[in-house]
Design a protein around this motif. Structure first.
Motif, PDB file in Angstrom:
ATOM      1  N   ILE A   1       0.839  -1.202   0.000  1.00  6.08           N
ATOM      2  CA  ILE A   1       0.000   0.000   0.000  1.00  6.08           C
ATOM      3  C   ILE A   1       0.873   1.250   0.000  1.00  6.08           C
ATOM      4  CG2 ILE A   1      -1.789   1.255   1.238  1.00  6.08           C
ATOM      5  CD1 ILE A   1      -2.685  -1.379   0.018  1.00  6.08           C
ATOM      6  N   ILE A   2       1.938   1.237   0.808  1.00  3.40           N
ATOM      7  CA  ILE A   2       2.837   2.394   0.868  1.00  3.40           C
ATOM      8  C   ILE A   2       3.495   2.622  -0.487  1.00  3.40           C
ATOM      9  CG2 ILE A   2       4.906   3.337   1.949  1.00  3.40           C
ATOM     10  CD1 ILE A   2       4.174   1.752   4.442  1.00  3.40           C
ATOM     11  N   GLY A   3       4.004   1.544  -1.091  1.00  2.00           N
ATOM     12  CA  GLY A   3       4.663   1.663  -2.385  1.00  2.00           C
ATOM     13  C   GLY A   3       3.727   2.175  -3.462  1.00  2.00           C
ATOM     14  N   ALA A   4       2.497   1.644  -3.510  1.00  2.64           N
ATOM     15  CA  ALA A   4       1.527   2.097  -4.502  1.00  2.64           C
ATOM     16  C   ALA A   4       1.153   3.559  -4.272  1.00  2.64           C
ATOM     17  CB  ALA A   4       0.285   1.209  -4.457  1.00  2.64           C
ATOM     18  N   SER A   5       1.035   3.957  -3.007  1.00  2.08           N
ATOM     19  CA  SER A   5       0.688   5.347  -2.688  1.00  2.08           C
ATOM     20  C   SER A   5       1.778   6.299  -3.156  1.00  2.08           C
ATOM     21  CB  SER A   5       0.462   5.493  -1.180  1.00  2.08           C
ATOM     22  OG  SER A   5      -0.576   4.654  -0.732  1.00  2.08           O
TER      23      SER A   5
ATOM     24  N   LEU B   1       1.595   9.251  -5.967  1.00  2.00           N
ATOM     25  CA  LEU B   1       1.981  10.610  -5.592  1.00  2.00           C
ATOM     26  C   LEU B   1       3.046  11.163  -6.523  1.00  2.00           C
ATOM     27  CD1 LEU B   1       1.989  13.033  -3.618  1.00  2.00           C
ATOM     28  CD2 LEU B   1       3.692  11.765  -2.269  1.00  2.00           C
ATOM     29  N   PHE B   2       4.105  10.386  -6.771  1.00  2.00           N
ATOM     30  CA  PHE B   2       5.195  10.860  -7.622  1.00  2.00           C
ATOM     31  C   PHE B   2       4.728  11.063  -9.061  1.00  2.00           C
ATOM     32  CE2 PHE B   2       8.112   8.466  -4.521  1.00  2.00           C
ATOM     33  CZ  PHE B   2       8.214   9.582  -3.724  1.00  2.00           C
ATOM     34  N   THR B   3       3.816  10.232  -9.522  1.00  2.00           N
ATOM     35  CA  THR B   3       3.273  10.387 -10.871  1.00  2.00           C
ATOM     36  C   THR B   3       2.435  11.659 -10.982  1.00  2.00           C
ATOM     37  OG1 THR B   3       3.202   7.977 -11.131  1.00  2.00           O
ATOM     38  CG2 THR B   3       1.922   9.278 -12.680  1.00  2.00           C
ATOM     39  N   MET B   4       1.671  11.937  -9.936  1.00  2.00           N
ATOM     40  CA  MET B   4       0.800  13.128  -9.951  1.00  2.00           C
ATOM     41  C   MET B   4       1.601  14.425  -9.919  1.00  2.00           C
ATOM     42  SD  MET B   4      -2.282  11.983  -7.383  1.00  2.00           S
ATOM     43  CE  MET B   4      -2.898  13.673  -7.328  1.00  2.00           C
ATOM     44  N   ILE B   5       2.663  14.465  -9.092  1.00  2.00           N
ATOM     45  CA  ILE B   5       3.411  15.728  -8.945  1.00  2.00           C
ATOM     46  C   ILE B   5       4.579  15.835  -9.919  1.00  2.00           C
ATOM     47  CG2 ILE B   5       2.762  15.932  -6.530  1.00  2.00           C
ATOM     48  CD1 ILE B   5       5.446  14.909  -5.704  1.00  2.00           C
ATOM     49  N   GLY B   6       4.764  14.806 -10.734  1.00  2.00           N
ATOM     50  CA  GLY B   6       5.745  14.887 -11.811  1.00  2.00           C
ATOM     51  C   GLY B   6       7.175  14.551 -11.447  1.00  2.00           C
ATOM     52  N   ILE B   7       7.382  13.830 -10.342  1.00  2.00           N
ATOM     53  CA  ILE B   7       8.736  13.394  -9.981  1.00  2.00           C
ATOM     54  C   ILE B   7       9.075  12.136 -10.768  1.00  2.00           C
ATOM     55  CG2 ILE B   7      10.204  12.495  -8.138  1.00  2.00           C
ATOM     56  CD1 ILE B   7       8.782  14.257  -6.185  1.00  2.00           C
ATOM     57  N   ARG B   8      10.177  12.176 -11.474  1.00  2.00           N
ATOM     58  CA  ARG B   8      10.589  11.039 -12.288  1.00  2.00           C
ATOM     59  C   ARG B   8      11.046   9.897 -11.388  1.00  2.00           C
ATOM     60  NH1 ARG B   8      15.337  11.171 -16.943  1.00  2.00           N
ATOM     61  NH2 ARG B   8      15.086   8.989 -17.644  1.00  2.00           N
ATOM     62  N   LEU B   9      10.581   8.692 -11.732  1.00  2.92           N
ATOM     63  CA  LEU B   9      10.942   7.529 -10.935  1.00  2.92           C
ATOM     64  C   LEU B   9      12.424   7.200 -11.127  1.00  2.92           C
ATOM     65  CD1 LEU B   9       7.865   5.176 -11.504  1.00  2.92           C
ATOM     66  CD2 LEU B   9       8.258   6.832  -9.683  1.00  2.92           C
ATOM     67  N   GLY B  10      13.119   7.058 -10.020  1.00  5.37           N
ATOM     68  CA  GLY B  10      14.553   6.786 -10.063  1.00  5.37           C
ATOM     69  C   GLY B  10      15.176   7.061  -8.720  1.00  5.37           C
ATOM     70  N   PHE B  11      16.345   7.684  -8.719  1.00  4.91           N
ATOM     71  CA  PHE B  11      17.081   7.942  -7.487  1.00  4.91           C
ATOM     72  C   PHE B  11      16.260   8.794  -6.523  1.00  4.91           C
ATOM     73  CE2 PHE B  11      19.869  10.581  -4.907  1.00  4.91           C
ATOM     74  CZ  PHE B  11      20.726   9.648  -4.354  1.00  4.91           C
ATOM     75  N   THR B  12      15.685   9.886  -7.009  1.00 13.13           N
ATOM     76  CA  THR B  12      14.959  10.816  -6.134  1.00 13.13           C
ATOM     77  C   THR B  12      13.737  10.167  -5.516  1.00 13.13           C
ATOM     78  OG1 THR B  12      15.703  12.686  -7.485  1.00 13.13           O
ATOM     79  CG2 THR B  12      13.853  13.069  -6.000  1.00 13.13           C
ATOM     80  N   SER B  13      12.964   9.449  -6.308  1.00 12.79           N
ATOM     81  CA  SER B  13      11.745   8.814  -5.796  1.00 12.79           C
ATOM     82  C   SER B  13      12.067   7.746  -4.760  1.00 12.79           C
ATOM     83  CB  SER B  13      10.936   8.212  -6.947  1.00 12.79           C
ATOM     84  OG  SER B  13      11.672   7.202  -7.620  1.00 12.79           O
ATOM     85  N   VAL B  14      13.111   6.959  -5.002  1.00 16.51           N
ATOM     86  CA  VAL B  14      13.505   5.918  -4.044  1.00 16.51           C
ATOM     87  C   VAL B  14      13.997   6.553  -2.746  1.00 16.51           C
ATOM     88  CG1 VAL B  14      15.097   4.008  -3.602  1.00 16.51           C
ATOM     89  CG2 VAL B  14      14.028   4.236  -5.844  1.00 16.51           C
ATOM     90  N   LEU B  15      14.803   7.607  -2.860  1.00 16.82           N
ATOM     91  CA  LEU B  15      15.329   8.282  -1.676  1.00 16.82           C
ATOM     92  C   LEU B  15      14.200   8.870  -0.830  1.00 16.82           C
ATOM     93  CD1 LEU B  15      17.716   9.328  -0.001  1.00 16.82           C
ATOM     94  CD2 LEU B  15      17.802  11.316  -1.523  1.00 16.82           C
ATOM     95  N   LEU B  16      13.270   9.561  -1.454  1.00 17.33           N
ATOM     96  CA  LEU B  16      12.160  10.162  -0.720  1.00 17.33           C
ATOM     97  C   LEU B  16      11.291   9.099  -0.049  1.00 17.33           C
ATOM     98  CD1 LEU B  16      11.037  12.971  -3.202  1.00 17.33           C
ATOM     99  CD2 LEU B  16      12.332  13.244  -1.081  1.00 17.33           C
ATOM    100  N   SER B  17      11.075   7.987  -0.726  1.00 14.44           N
ATOM    101  CA  SER B  17      10.268   6.906  -0.153  1.00 14.44           C
ATOM    102  C   SER B  17      10.953   6.294   1.050  1.00 14.44           C
ATOM    103  CB  SER B  17      10.003   5.829  -1.217  1.00 14.44           C
ATOM    104  OG  SER B  17       9.324   6.366  -2.326  1.00 14.44           O
TER     105      SER B  17
ATOM    106  N   THR C   1      10.430  -0.134  -2.736  1.00 11.13           N
ATOM    107  CA  THR C   1      11.400   0.211  -3.776  1.00 11.13           C
ATOM    108  C   THR C   1      10.963  -0.306  -5.137  1.00 11.13           C
ATOM    109  OG1 THR C   1      13.143   0.060  -2.114  1.00 11.13           O
ATOM    110  CG2 THR C   1      13.837   0.118  -4.405  1.00 11.13           C
ATOM    111  N   PHE C   2      10.339  -1.480  -5.156  1.00 10.40           N
ATOM    112  CA  PHE C   2       9.887  -2.078  -6.422  1.00 10.40           C
ATOM    113  C   PHE C   2       8.887  -1.170  -7.134  1.00 10.40           C
ATOM    114  CE2 PHE C   2       7.024  -4.855  -8.847  1.00 10.40           C
ATOM    115  CZ  PHE C   2       7.941  -5.500  -9.663  1.00 10.40           C
ATOM    116  N   PHE C   3       8.053  -0.461  -6.374  1.00 16.29           N
ATOM    117  CA  PHE C   3       7.046   0.416  -6.975  1.00 16.29           C
ATOM    118  C   PHE C   3       7.649   1.718  -7.480  1.00 16.29           C
ATOM    119  CE2 PHE C   3       4.077  -2.316  -4.749  1.00 16.29           C
ATOM    120  CZ  PHE C   3       2.966  -2.321  -5.572  1.00 16.29           C
TER     121      PHE C   3
END
Length: 267
Positions: free
Chosen positions: A112-116, A120-136, A205-207
């Motif tokens: 649930i956390i990963g999907a959320s 969120l990152f898709t809605m606000i436009g954060i590209r999935l990668g280093f930044t998204s994993v770090l923030l999660s 991380t997988f999400f």
């Protein structure tokens, strides 16, 4: 009494044997020259050399440790600030509400956390990668740090702060010279827990990982789906041993920090 103690010891041995038998099995066959996990044909370090000669894998290892160290450091700072804020809330109901919100990410399923986070990152436009994993990783590590630090704050007597202020200490001096040294074991515990959780996390991380960026847990999963390879055993063994080193390091640091407190308590 002795009989009860004997049965409890047997029970503990059985439980630990069940827990660690698969790990030992994996580690033993990481040295198998046969290339399978069905029969042990001979000792070899071939699979470890294959791991260290894989440039892509070494980059993934570096990514994993950079993410783990950065997320642990940032979440420790945020967790300490959060614990101090919760500690200074006067109303009991408000404090309990804040603790409940803090515990949501701990008790919620990782899927649930990963999907959320993915939504969120898709809605606000954060590209999935280093930044998204770090923030999660920072997000799910902060509540853990709060839980490690808050008990130490509750153990601290308010008279220590009052005495420091009576002696003319400023708020900054009280924080840096009284509060932080007292809760230092909790800070170390929170940092190592956050580091371990970040290293071992897979579901979240997988999400949130993207193309061109991966961590060890996701990479091991991807390779395991392609078929059995003893290089996975070697990689998993190295990761497990590193985690053991972290646990032992935390134990000795905690033990060293507890000795001065015990001496002061004896006085």
């Amino acid at each position: 009494m002795n009989k009860t103690l004997k049965w409890s010891n047997i029970y503990l041995v059985v439980v630990f044997a069940i827990l660690y038998a698969p790990i030992v099995y994996l580690m033993v066959y990481s040295f198998n020259s046969g290339g399978t996990m069905h029969s042990f044909e001979g000792f070899t370090l071939e699979w470890y050399s294959e791991v260290f000669s894989d440039t892509r894998l070494l980059i993934i290892v570096l990514n994993t440790f950079v993410i783990a160290l950065l997320s642990a450091a940032i979440s420790t700072i945020l967790g300490v600030i959060g614990a101090l804020a919760i500690r200074h809330v006067r109303r009991r109901h408000s404090r309990n509400a804040l603790m409940s919100f803090n515990n949501v990410l701990i008790v919620s399923p990782d899927v649930i956390i990963g999907a959320s986070f993915l939504i969120l990152f898709t809605m606000i436009g954060i590209r999935l990668g280093f930044t998204s994993v770090l923030l999660s990783h920072i997000a799910f590590s902060v509540p853990i740090v709060v839980l490690m630090v808050l008990p130490k704050l509750q153990e601290m007597s308010p008279s220590l702060i009052d005495a420091a202020r009576d002696l003319g200490a400023s708020s900054f001096d009280v924080l840096t010279k009284v509060v932080l040294p007292f809760i230092k074991p909790g800070i170390f515990a929170g940092f190592f827990m956050a580091l371990t959780y970040s290293l071992d996390d897979f579901a979240v991380t997988f999400f949130v990982t993207g193309n061109g960026f991966s961590t060890l847990s996701v990479e091991i999963y991807s390779r395991a789906r392609q078929g059995v390879s003893l290089s996975i055993n070697a990689l998993s063994t190295l990761l497990f041993l590193f985690t053991i080193v972290l646990v032992i390091g935390y134990y000795f640091i905690n033990r060293r920090n507890s000795r001065p407190a015990a001496k002061e308590g004896g006085r």
